[in-house]
Design an enzyme around this catalytic site. Structure first.
Site, short mmCIF file in Angstrom:
data_model
loop_
_atom_site.label_atom_id
_atom_site.label_comp_id
_atom_site.label_asym_id
_atom_site.label_seq_id
_atom_site.Cartn_x
_atom_site.Cartn_y
_atom_site.Cartn_z
N THR A 93 80.17 22.20 112.14
CA THR A 93 80.87 21.41 113.16
C THR A 93 80.32 19.99 113.12
OG1 THR A 93 81.07 23.41 114.48
CG2 THR A 93 81.44 21.33 115.63
N LEU A 220 90.90 30.82 109.48
CA LEU A 220 90.51 30.43 110.84
C LEU A 220 91.04 31.44 111.85
CD1 LEU A 220 91.13 26.55 110.92
CD2 LEU A 220 88.98 27.76 110.53
N ASN A 223 89.04 34.83 111.93
CA ASN A 223 87.80 34.74 112.71
C ASN A 223 88.09 34.60 114.20
OD1 ASN A 223 86.09 35.15 110.64
ND2 ASN A 223 85.32 33.06 110.47
N CYS A 275 79.77 31.14 111.91
CA CYS A 275 81.19 30.79 111.74
C CYS A 275 82.10 30.97 112.94
CB CYS A 275 81.75 31.55 110.55
SG CYS A 275 80.97 31.01 109.03
N PHE A 337 71.28 37.17 114.33
CA PHE A 337 72.53 37.18 115.11
C PHE A 337 73.22 38.53 115.05
CE2 PHE A 337 76.37 36.94 112.41
CZ PHE A 337 75.82 36.71 111.17
N LYS A 338 72.82 39.35 114.06
CA LYS A 338 73.30 40.73 114.00
C LYS A 338 72.29 41.50 113.14
CE LYS A 338 76.68 41.69 111.00
NZ LYS A 338 77.92 41.64 110.18
P1 NAD Z 1 75.22 27.75 103.47
O1 NAD Z 1 74.77 26.63 104.29
O2 NAD Z 1 74.42 29.01 103.41
O3 NAD Z 1 75.40 27.27 101.95
C1 NAD Z 1 76.02 26.09 101.57
C2 NAD Z 1 75.25 25.51 100.38
O4 NAD Z 1 75.96 24.38 99.87
C3 NAD Z 1 73.85 25.02 100.74
O5 NAD Z 1 72.89 25.70 99.94
C4 NAD Z 1 73.91 23.51 100.44
O6 NAD Z 1 72.69 22.99 99.92
C5 NAD Z 1 75.01 23.45 99.40
N1 NAD Z 1 75.63 22.12 99.28
C6 NAD Z 1 76.05 21.28 100.26
N2 NAD Z 1 76.59 20.17 99.71
C7 NAD Z 1 76.52 20.31 98.36
C8 NAD Z 1 76.92 19.50 97.26
N3 NAD Z 1 77.53 18.32 97.45
N4 NAD Z 1 76.67 19.95 96.01
C9 NAD Z 1 76.08 21.15 95.82
N5 NAD Z 1 75.68 21.96 96.83
C10 NAD Z 1 75.91 21.55 98.08
O7 NAD Z 1 76.71 28.08 103.94
P2 NAD Z 1 77.48 29.48 103.83
O8 NAD Z 1 77.12 30.36 104.96
O9 NAD Z 1 77.38 29.99 102.43
O10 NAD Z 1 78.97 28.98 104.12
C11 NAD Z 1 79.68 28.21 103.17
C12 NAD Z 1 81.14 28.17 103.59
O11 NAD Z 1 81.68 29.50 103.60
C13 NAD Z 1 81.38 27.63 105.01
O12 NAD Z 1 82.58 26.91 105.00
C14 NAD Z 1 81.54 28.89 105.85
O13 NAD Z 1 82.35 28.67 106.97
C15 NAD Z 1 82.22 29.83 104.88
N6 NAD Z 1 81.98 31.26 105.13
C16 NAD Z 1 80.73 31.72 105.43
C17 NAD Z 1 80.50 33.08 105.61
C18 NAD Z 1 79.15 33.64 105.94
O14 NAD Z 1 79.05 34.84 106.19
N7 NAD Z 1 78.09 32.87 105.98
C19 NAD Z 1 81.57 33.98 105.43
C20 NAD Z 1 82.83 33.48 105.09
C21 NAD Z 1 83.02 32.11 104.93
C1 UGA Z 2 82.30 37.13 110.53
C2 UGA Z 2 83.54 37.91 110.11
O1 UGA Z 2 83.38 39.30 110.48
C3 UGA Z 2 83.79 37.80 108.62
O2 UGA Z 2 85.01 38.45 108.27
C4 UGA Z 2 83.85 36.31 108.22
O3 UGA Z 2 84.02 36.18 106.83
C5 UGA Z 2 82.58 35.62 108.67
O4 UGA Z 2 82.41 35.79 110.10
C6 UGA Z 2 82.58 34.15 108.40
O5 UGA Z 2 83.62 33.54 108.26
O6 UGA Z 2 81.46 33.65 108.38
P1 UGA Z 2 79.68 37.59 110.48
O7 UGA Z 2 79.62 36.46 111.43
O8 UGA Z 2 78.80 37.58 109.30
O9 UGA Z 2 81.18 37.76 109.91
O10 UGA Z 2 79.38 38.95 111.27
P2 UGA Z 2 80.22 39.85 112.28
O11 UGA Z 2 80.00 41.26 111.93
O12 UGA Z 2 81.63 39.42 112.40
O13 UGA Z 2 79.47 39.59 113.66
C7 UGA Z 2 79.56 38.34 114.32
C8 UGA Z 2 78.89 38.43 115.67
O14 UGA Z 2 79.64 39.25 116.56
C9 UGA Z 2 77.49 39.03 115.63
O15 UGA Z 2 76.66 38.35 116.50
C10 UGA Z 2 77.72 40.45 116.09
O16 UGA Z 2 76.58 41.05 116.63
C11 UGA Z 2 78.80 40.23 117.14
N1 UGA Z 2 79.61 41.44 117.43
C12 UGA Z 2 80.34 42.03 116.46
C13 UGA Z 2 79.64 41.92 118.73
O17 UGA Z 2 78.99 41.37 119.64
N2 UGA Z 2 80.41 43.03 119.00
C14 UGA Z 2 81.15 43.66 118.05
O18 UGA Z 2 81.84 44.64 118.35
C15 UGA Z 2 81.11 43.14 116.75
#
Ligand code: NAD
Ligand code: UGA
Length: 458
Positions: A93, A220, A223, A275, A337-338
Site C-alpha cells: 500500500t 482483487l 481476496n 494481502c 498471522f496464521k
Molecule cells: P515479497 O516482499 O516477499 O517479495 C517481493 C520481492 O521482490 C522482494 O524480495 C524484493 O526485494 C523484490 N524486488 C522488489 N523490487 C525489485 C526489483 N526492481 N527487481 C528485483 N527484485 C525486486 O512479496 P510477496 O509476498 O512475494 O508478494 C509479491 C506479490 O505477489 C505482491 O503483489 C502480492 O500481493 C502478491 N501475492 C502474494 C501472496 C503471498 O502469499 N505472499 C500470494 C498471492 C499474491
Molecule cells: C490469502 C488467500 O487465501 C490466497 O488465496 C491469496 O493468494 C493470498 O491471500 C494473497 O493474495 O496473498 P494468506 O493471506 O496467505 O492467503 O492466508 P489465508 O489462509 O487466506 O489467511 C489469511 C488470514 O485470515 C489469516 O490471518 C488467517 O488466520 C485468517 N483466517 C482465515 C481467519 O481468521 N478465519 C478463517 O476462517 C480463515
C-alpha cells in the site's frame, strides 16, 4: 544441457520463490532463474536455510536447485537470456502522496518494467504475477513500447492464489490457474505458451483464460470475498457473545449450505497477512477513482470490521481482567498471522501487542517460527517485552495467555502444567477457538473464547 525455454522471475519473495520452484520441479525441460535486488535474500535461497518457512518447500527447492532452478542477483543478464519473464515484486500500500494508505505503490513494478525494456534484445512474454490494480498491464505495455524499438512484448496477467502455510500444496494442486491476455493474435499466442507451462501438471479444465482486465480484477475480488467471509463471521461472533449463542455452531449450520460453503468461517481475533487488507484497500481506491462511492464503502466495511474485531479482543481482555491491564503479565501464544508460516506481516498480534503495551501490560511472546519477525515488528515499541521459545516457560508467572495463532502445537500442550505456574486467577483468551475450553475451565482457567459464552469461576 540445452533447455526448451528460459524462464525468469523478478522478485524472490513468498510468491516468486515457491512458484518458480514448483515450475522447475514440474518442468525439467525449462531453465528457471529467480532474481532479486536483495542479495541477502538470494544468498538465503542458495543456502540450506531458505528465507521463508513453508511446509514441503525445502524438499522441492533442494530437488531442483542447481539443475534447472537458479537464484541470482544478475537481473540484467536474466532479462537478456529469457523468453518468459514473471514479475512478482512487492506491491505494498502506498504510504505517501495521492492515494496514501489506500492505493497500491507501483514503484517497484515500474522500475522492473523499465529494466526489462532496457535489457531486452529479443521478443518476450511478460507475466504479471504480483497483485495489481486493474489496467496495470496497460501501463506496462505503454512503458515497454515507449522507445519504439523492434522488440515485441506481450503482457499477460497470471495472478497467484496460493496461501501461505499451504503454498506447496496450493501450487501443486490449485483450484484454478487464471491467465488473462489481450485478445489479439499475438496476445492469444502468448497466452497459449503460458497455458503450455501449467499443462505440465495441471488438468486443462482448471487452467482458465479471460481478458486481461478480468484477470487482474479477479485477483482483487477473490481476496476481497475471502476476507469478507471472515469479517462476516467475526461480526456475528460479537453478536453471539451478547446473545449466548456459539459462533462455531452458527458457522457449522450456515456453512453446510453448499451455496455458502464451510471454509473461511472460523471466527478469529482478525485476519492478517500481507494481502487481504492491502488488496481490499486497493479495490476500494479503484471504486472511488471510478466514482463508485457505495461500492467502495461496502468493501471498506470488511476492513472496518477487522479493525473492530482486534480492538474488541483487547477490550474484552481488559473487561475480563477487572478493567485494568497495567502491570499484568500476558503471554501471547503465537505471533505469525496464521499457522505454518513465520510471516508476521499485518498479523493481528502486532496490533494486539501494541494495544496491550499501551495499557501498560507486560508481554511475553512465544511462537515456533516467527520470533525473529516479532522482534523486528515490535522494535522500538515502548514497554516490557520478552521473547521465549518454550510455551511453558513463556506462560510461567503470567496472569493470562492469549492465543494469537492457530499453531497445532498449542492444542497439544499440557495446560495443567502451564496453569500451575501462572498467577491466579489465571485467564485464557482463545483468539482462534482452537483449545478445549471445557477442559481448560476444569483445570481452573477463566476461559474467554471468540463468539462463545465465557467460562469463569466467579
Ligand atoms: P515479497 O516482499 O516477499 O517479495 C517481493 C520481492 O521482490 C522482494 O524480495 C524484493 O526485494 C523484490 N524486488 C522488489 N523490487 C525489485 C526489483 N526492481 N527487481 C528485483 N527484485 C525486486 O512479496 P510477496 O509476498 O512475494 O508478494 C509479491 C506479490 O505477489 C505482491 O503483489 C502480492 O500481493 C502478491 N501475492 C502474494 C501472496 C503471498 O502469499 N505472499 C500470494 C498471492 C499474491
Ligand atoms: C490469502 C488467500 O487465501 C490466497 O488465496 C491469496 O493468494 C493470498 O491471500 C494473497 O493474495 O496473498 P494468506 O493471506 O496467505 O492467503 O492466508 P489465508 O489462509 O487466506 O489467511 C489469511 C488470514 O485470515 C489469516 O490471518 C488467517 O488466520 C485468517 N483466517 C482465515 C481467519 O481468521 N478465519 C478463517 O476462517 C480463515
Amino acid at each position: 544441457m540445452t533447455f526448451k525455454k528460459n524462464i525468469l522471475c523478478i522478485g524472490a519473495g513468498y510468491v516468486g520463490g515457491p512458484t518458480m520452484a514448483m515450475i522447475a520441479h514440474k518442468c525439467p525441460q525449462y531453465k528457471v532463474t529467480v532474481v532479486d535486488i536483495n542479495p541477502t535474500r538470494i544468498a538465503e535461497w542458495n543456502s540450506d536455510d531458505l528465507p521463508i518457512y513453508e511446509p514441503g518447500l525445502d524438499e522441492v527447492v533442494k530437488a531442483v536447485r542447481g539443475k534447472n532452478l537458479f537464484f541470482s542477483t544478475e537481473i540484467e543478464k536474466g532479462i537478456r537470456e529469457s523468453e518468459i519473464i514473471f514479475v512478482s515484486v512487492n506491491t505494498p500500500t502506498k504510504t505517501f502522496g495521492a492515494g496514501a494508505g489506500m492505493a497500491a505503490d507501483l514503484q517497484y513494478w515500474e522500475k522492473t518494467a523499465r529494466q526489462i525494456l532496457q535489457n531486452s534484445e529479443s521478443n518476450k512474454i511478460i507475466v504479471e504475477k504480483s497483485t495489481l490494480p486493474v489496467k496495470t498491464a496497460l501501463a506496462m505495455e505503454r512503458i515497454l513500447t515507449s522507445t519504439g524499438n523492434e522488440v515485441r512484448f506481450d503482457v499477460l496477467s497470471n495472478p497467484e492464489f496460493l496461501a501461505e502455510g499451504t503454498a506447496i500444496k496450493d501450487l501443486e494442486n490449485p483450484d484454478r490457474v487464471l491467465i488473462g491476455s489481450r485478445e489479439t493474435p499475438s496476445g492469444l499466442k502468448a497466452r497459449d505458451e503460458l497455458v503450455e507451462i501449467y499443462a505440465n501438471w495441471m488438468p486443462k479444465d482448471r487452467i482458465i483464460t479471460s481478458n486481461i482486465w478480468s484477470s487482474e480484477l479477479s485477483k482483487l475480488v477473490s481476496n476481497a470475498f475471502l476476507a469478507q467471509k471472515i469479517s462476516s463471521i467475526n461480526a456475528i461472533s460479537a453478536l453471539c457473545e451478547k446473545a449466548d449463542a456459539d459462533v462455531t455452531e452458527v458457522a457449522r449450520a450456515v456453512g453446510m449450505d453448499s451455496r455458502l460453503g464451510s471454509k473461511f468461517l472460523n471466527a478469529s481475533v482478525g485476519f492478517g497477512g500481507s494481502c487481504f487488507k492491502k488488496d481490499i484497500l486497493n479495490l476500494v481506491y479503484l471504486c472511488r477513482y471510478y466514482g463508485l462511492e457505495e461500492v467502495a464503502d461496502y468493501w471498506h466495511g470488511v476492513v472496518g470490521i477487522n479493525d473492530y474485531q482486534k480492538e474488541r479482543f483487547v477490550l474484552n481482555m481488559m473487561n475480563a481482567m477487572f478493567n485494568t491491564l497495567a502491570g499484568k503479565k500476558i503471554c501471547l501464544f503465537g505471533f505469525a498471522f496464521k499457522a505454518d508460516t513465520g510471516d508476521t506481516r499485518e498479523s493481528p498480534a502486532i496490533f494486539i501487542s501494541k494495544r496491550l503495551l499501551e495499557e501498560r501490560a507486560e508481554l511475553v511472546i512465544t511462537d515456533p517460527k516467527a520470533l525473529d519477525n516479532a522482534k523486528t515488528d515490535l522494535d522500538g515499541v515502548v514497554g516490557k517485552i520478552s521473547y521465549i521459545n518454550d510455551p511453558y516457560e513463556a506462560s510461567a508467572g503470567c496472569d493470562a495467555i492469549a492465543v494469537m495463532t492457530e499453531w497445532n502445537l498449542y492444542a497439544q500442550l499440557d495446560f495443567e502444567k502451564s496453569y500451575s505456574s501462572m498467577v491466579k486467577p489465571a485467564f485464557l483468551f482463545d483468539g482462534r477457538n482452537i483449545l478445549d475450553h471445557k477442559r481448560l475451565y476444569e483445570i481452573g482457567f477463566n476461559v474467554f473464547p471468540i463468539g462463545k459464552p465465557p467460562m469463569t469461576h466467579f
